[in-house]
Design a protein around this motif. Structure first.
Motif, PDB file in Angstrom:
ATOM      1  N   TYR A 107      82.450  81.046  21.611  1.00 26.20           N
ATOM      2  CA  TYR A 107      83.704  80.389  21.986  1.00 26.20           C
ATOM      3  C   TYR A 107      83.602  78.872  21.890  1.00 26.20           C
ATOM      4  O   TYR A 107      84.519  78.206  21.399  1.00 26.20           O
ATOM      5  CB  TYR A 107      84.113  80.814  23.394  1.00 26.20           C
ATOM      6  N   LEU A 108      82.496  78.311  22.345  1.00 27.17           N
ATOM      7  CA  LEU A 108      82.351  76.855  22.309  1.00 27.17           C
ATOM      8  C   LEU A 108      82.295  76.344  20.869  1.00 27.17           C
ATOM      9  O   LEU A 108      82.854  75.285  20.554  1.00 27.17           O
ATOM     10  CB  LEU A 108      81.100  76.428  23.073  1.00 27.17           C
ATOM     11  N   LYS A 112      86.751  76.401  21.778  1.00 28.23           N
ATOM     12  CA  LYS A 112      87.528  77.007  22.860  1.00 28.23           C
ATOM     13  C   LYS A 112      86.821  76.706  24.185  1.00 28.23           C
ATOM     14  O   LYS A 112      85.665  77.088  24.370  1.00 28.23           O
ATOM     15  CB  LYS A 112      87.648  78.516  22.659  1.00 28.23           C
ATOM     16  N   ASN A 113      87.514  76.036  25.074  1.00 27.66           N
ATOM     17  CA  ASN A 113      86.928  75.704  26.360  1.00 27.66           C
ATOM     18  C   ASN A 113      86.774  76.942  27.223  1.00 27.66           C
ATOM     19  O   ASN A 113      87.528  77.915  27.090  1.00 27.66           O
ATOM     20  CB  ASN A 113      87.776  74.657  27.085  1.00 27.66           C
ATOM     21  N   ILE A 114      85.801  76.898  28.130  1.00 27.24           N
ATOM     22  CA  ILE A 114      85.455  78.059  28.956  1.00 27.24           C
ATOM     23  C   ILE A 114      85.609  77.728  30.423  1.00 27.24           C
ATOM     24  O   ILE A 114      85.174  76.670  30.893  1.00 27.24           O
ATOM     25  CB  ILE A 114      84.012  78.506  28.674  1.00 27.24           C
ATOM     26  N   LEU A 132      71.199  72.580  29.653  1.00 25.36           N
ATOM     27  CA  LEU A 132      69.941  72.700  28.926  1.00 25.36           C
ATOM     28  C   LEU A 132      70.038  73.744  27.819  1.00 25.36           C
ATOM     29  O   LEU A 132      69.289  73.705  26.846  1.00 25.36           O
ATOM     30  CB  LEU A 132      68.806  73.068  29.882  1.00 25.36           C
ATOM     31  N   PHE A 133      70.972  74.688  27.978  1.00 20.96           N
ATOM     32  CA  PHE A 133      71.126  75.779  27.017  1.00 20.96           C
ATOM     33  C   PHE A 133      72.274  75.544  26.037  1.00 20.96           C
ATOM     34  O   PHE A 133      72.227  76.004  24.898  1.00 20.96           O
ATOM     35  CB  PHE A 133      71.367  77.099  27.760  1.00 20.96           C
ATOM     36  N   PHE A 134      73.320  74.853  26.516  1.00 21.98           N
ATOM     37  CA  PHE A 134      74.517  74.667  25.702  1.00 21.98           C
ATOM     38  C   PHE A 134      74.848  73.173  25.644  1.00 21.98           C
ATOM     39  O   PHE A 134      75.158  72.571  26.674  1.00 21.98           O
ATOM     40  CB  PHE A 134      75.704  75.435  26.295  1.00 21.98           C
ATOM     41  N   PRO A 135      74.793  72.553  24.460  1.00 28.00           N
ATOM     42  CA  PRO A 135      74.984  71.104  24.327  1.00 28.00           C
ATOM     43  C   PRO A 135      76.454  70.691  24.354  1.00 28.00           C
ATOM     44  O   PRO A 135      76.957  70.052  23.429  1.00 28.00           O
ATOM     45  CB  PRO A 135      74.343  70.802  22.970  1.00 28.00           C
ATOM     46  N   TYR A 136      77.141  71.089  25.409  1.00 33.57           N
ATOM     47  CA  TYR A 136      78.545  70.737  25.568  1.00 33.57           C
ATOM     48  C   TYR A 136      78.747  70.191  26.980  1.00 33.57           C
ATOM     49  O   TYR A 136      77.918  70.405  27.864  1.00 33.57           O
ATOM     50  CB  TYR A 136      79.443  71.967  25.350  1.00 33.57           C
ATOM     51  N   ARG A 137      79.852  69.514  27.195  1.00 32.19           N
ATOM     52  CA  ARG A 137      80.124  68.980  28.518  1.00 32.19           C
ATOM     53  C   ARG A 137      80.277  70.132  29.513  1.00 32.19           C
ATOM     54  O   ARG A 137      80.908  71.160  29.223  1.00 32.19           O
ATOM     55  CB  ARG A 137      81.386  68.113  28.513  1.00 32.19           C
ATOM     56  N   SER A 138      79.711  69.942  30.700  1.00 26.08           N
ATOM     57  CA  SER A 138      79.783  70.938  31.758  1.00 26.08           C
ATOM     58  C   SER A 138      80.302  70.280  33.036  1.00 26.08           C
ATOM     59  O   SER A 138      79.743  69.282  33.499  1.00 26.08           O
ATOM     60  CB  SER A 138      78.396  71.552  32.012  1.00 26.08           C
ATOM     61  N   VAL A 184      85.108  69.476  24.137  1.00 30.86           N
ATOM     62  CA  VAL A 184      84.772  70.894  24.302  1.00 30.86           C
ATOM     63  C   VAL A 184      83.899  71.018  25.546  1.00 30.86           C
ATOM     64  O   VAL A 184      82.908  70.283  25.688  1.00 30.86           O
ATOM     65  CB  VAL A 184      84.026  71.437  23.069  1.00 30.86           C
ATOM     66  N   MET A 185      84.246  71.937  26.437  1.00 26.93           N
ATOM     67  CA  MET A 185      83.582  71.939  27.745  1.00 26.93           C
ATOM     68  C   MET A 185      83.593  73.306  28.414  1.00 26.93           C
ATOM     69  O   MET A 185      84.334  74.211  28.059  1.00 26.93           O
ATOM     70  CB  MET A 185      84.267  70.923  28.664  1.00 26.93           C
ATOM     71  N   MET A 186      82.723  73.391  29.429  1.00 30.40           N
ATOM     72  CA  MET A 186      82.694  74.510  30.362  1.00 30.40           C
ATOM     73  C   MET A 186      83.076  73.962  31.734  1.00 30.40           C
ATOM     74  O   MET A 186      82.563  72.926  32.156  1.00 30.40           O
ATOM     75  CB  MET A 186      81.302  75.138  30.428  1.00 30.40           C
ATOM     76  N   ASN A 187      83.964  74.678  32.436  1.00 28.15           N
ATOM     77  CA  ASN A 187      84.406  74.261  33.755  1.00 28.15           C
ATOM     78  C   ASN A 187      84.092  75.356  34.766  1.00 28.15           C
ATOM     79  O   ASN A 187      84.522  76.496  34.590  1.00 28.15           O
ATOM     80  CB  ASN A 187      85.907  73.973  33.746  1.00 28.15           C
TER      81      ASN A 187
END
Length: 290
Positions: A107-108, A112-114, A132-138, A184-187
Motif C-alpha cells: 500500500y505504501l 496509499k496512506n495507512i 526501522l522497517f518502513f522508510p515512510y513517515r510515521s 506518504v505515511m502511517m498514522n
C-alpha cells in the motif's frame, strides 16, 4: 549537540536503567511484579472485575492465572519501554519481527496512506520501531499527560526512531496538511480506550458486554481514504514479539457507517481471546453503560 544532551541529563535515572542488560531488566520486572501485584495491589479490583465479566464461563483458577500473567506482562512492558531509550536499531529489529511486511509495503509503495487502528495489546509501545522497517513517515496520536516530566519522557521514548507524536486534538488538521503535501505515511490511533460521556461513540458487543468505542478513527479513515490495518502482537518469548497486520478495509469511503469500528472490535476480541494476558486489563474500559 547541546539539545541532544538535554533529554539524557533530564531523564538520567531512566537512561541509567535502560543501559542495563535485558536479563537484569527482567529481574527488575520480576521484583516489580511482586510490588505491584502483592504489595501495591495496583488496580487489582478493576482487573479482576474486567476478567470475571469477560470470561464468566472460565473457572476461578483460570481467571486468576490470566490476572497474574497480565501483571507479569505489564511489568515487562514497563522495562521494555525504558529499554527503548538506549536499544540499538539492530536489537530492536531482532526483538520485533513482522510476519507480513509485504501487506504494508504494497500500500505504501502505491502511495496509499495507512491508518494503524491499534490497541493496548502485546507491546504496543514497540510500534515505534516501525520506521526501522518502513522508510515512510510515521505518526502516532496521543493525549498529553498532565505531568510534564513524564509527558516529555514518553515523547522522548516514542520519537527516538523517527515517529512523530501528534496531540489528538491536532491530529486531523495535521494529517490533512501532510496529505496536501503528498506525504506518504502511517498514522497510528489506539482505539480501545473508554470514551467519556461527551464523546461521540458507537456501541459494539465486545468481550461479553455492550462496549462503547470512539468513532474518531473511522471518521478519519472515511475523510482521508486511508487503508485501515489492525496490528496484533504475539509474544514469542520474553522480549521478543511477532507483529502481524490484518486488513480491516482498503476502501473506507464506501464501507457502511460504523462497520470499521465493528470489524476492529471483532478482530481485537479474537486476539484477546487467544492471548488474554497480553491485553491491558487495568483500564477502566467499561465506565460507560449502554
Amino acid at each position: 549537540m547541546k539539545n541532544k544532551m538535554l533529554p539524557k541529563i533530564r531523564y538520567l535515572p531512566f537512561y541509567a536503567i535502560s543501559a542495563l542488560p535485558m536479563p537484569v531488566l527482567y529481574v527488575l520486572s520480576d521484583i516489580l511484579f511482586v510490588v505491584v501485584y502483592y504489595l501495591m495491589r495496583y488496580r487489582r479490583n478493576v482487573v479482576s472485575e474486567n476478567i470475571i465479566k469477560s470470561f464468566p464461563q472460565k473457572p476461578q483458577i483460570t481467571r486468576r492465572k490470566i490476572e497474574k500473567n497480565f501483571y507479569r506482562h505489564f511489568c515487562d512492558i514497563l522495562v521494555e519501554s525504558i529499554k527503548t531509550l538506549t536499544i540499538s536499531k539492530r536489537s530492536a529489529m531482532k526483538r520485533l519481527r513482522i510476519e507480513n511486511p509485504n501487506l504494508v509495503e504494497r500500500y505504501l509503495s502505491e502511495k496509499k496512506n495507512i491508518l494503524l487502528y491499534t490497541a493496548h495489546q502485546g507491546n504496543w509501545e514497540w510500534l515505534i520501531f516501525l520506521p526501522l522497517f518502513f522508510p515512510y513517515r510515521s505518526n502516532t496520536f496521543y493525549k498529553p499527560l498532565k505531568n510534564h516530566y513524564f509527558n516529555g519522557l514518553f515523547k522522548t521514548i516514542r520519537e527516538r526512531f523517527g515517529v512523530h507524536c501528534i496531540e489528538s486534538t491536532k491530529g486531523y488538521k495535521t494529517i490533512i496538511d501532510l496529505e496536501r503535501k503528498n506525504v506518504v505515511m502511517m498514522n497510528c490511533i489506539i482505539g480501545d480506550q473508554s470514551p467519556v460521556r461527551i464523546n461521540a461513540k458507537h456501541w459494539c458487543h465486545f468481550l461479553n458486554r455492550k462496549t462503547a468505542f470512539f468513532v474518531g478513527a473511522e471518521k478519519l479513515a472515511k475523510k482521508t481514504g486511508e487503508v485501515v490495518l489492525f496490528p496484533s502482537f504475539k509474544k514469542v518469548k520474553r522480549g521478543y514479539y511477532l507483529l502481524r497486520f490484518s486488513l480491516i478495509t482498503d476502501s473506507p469511503v464506501s464501507i457502511q457507517p460504523n462497520r470499521i469500528i465493528e470489524e476492529y472490535a471483532g478482530v481485537l476480541e479474537k486476539v484477546i481471546l487467544k492471548s488474554p494476558e497480553l491485553w491491558l486489563w487495568s483500564h477502566r474500559r467499561w465506565k460507560l453503560s449502554a
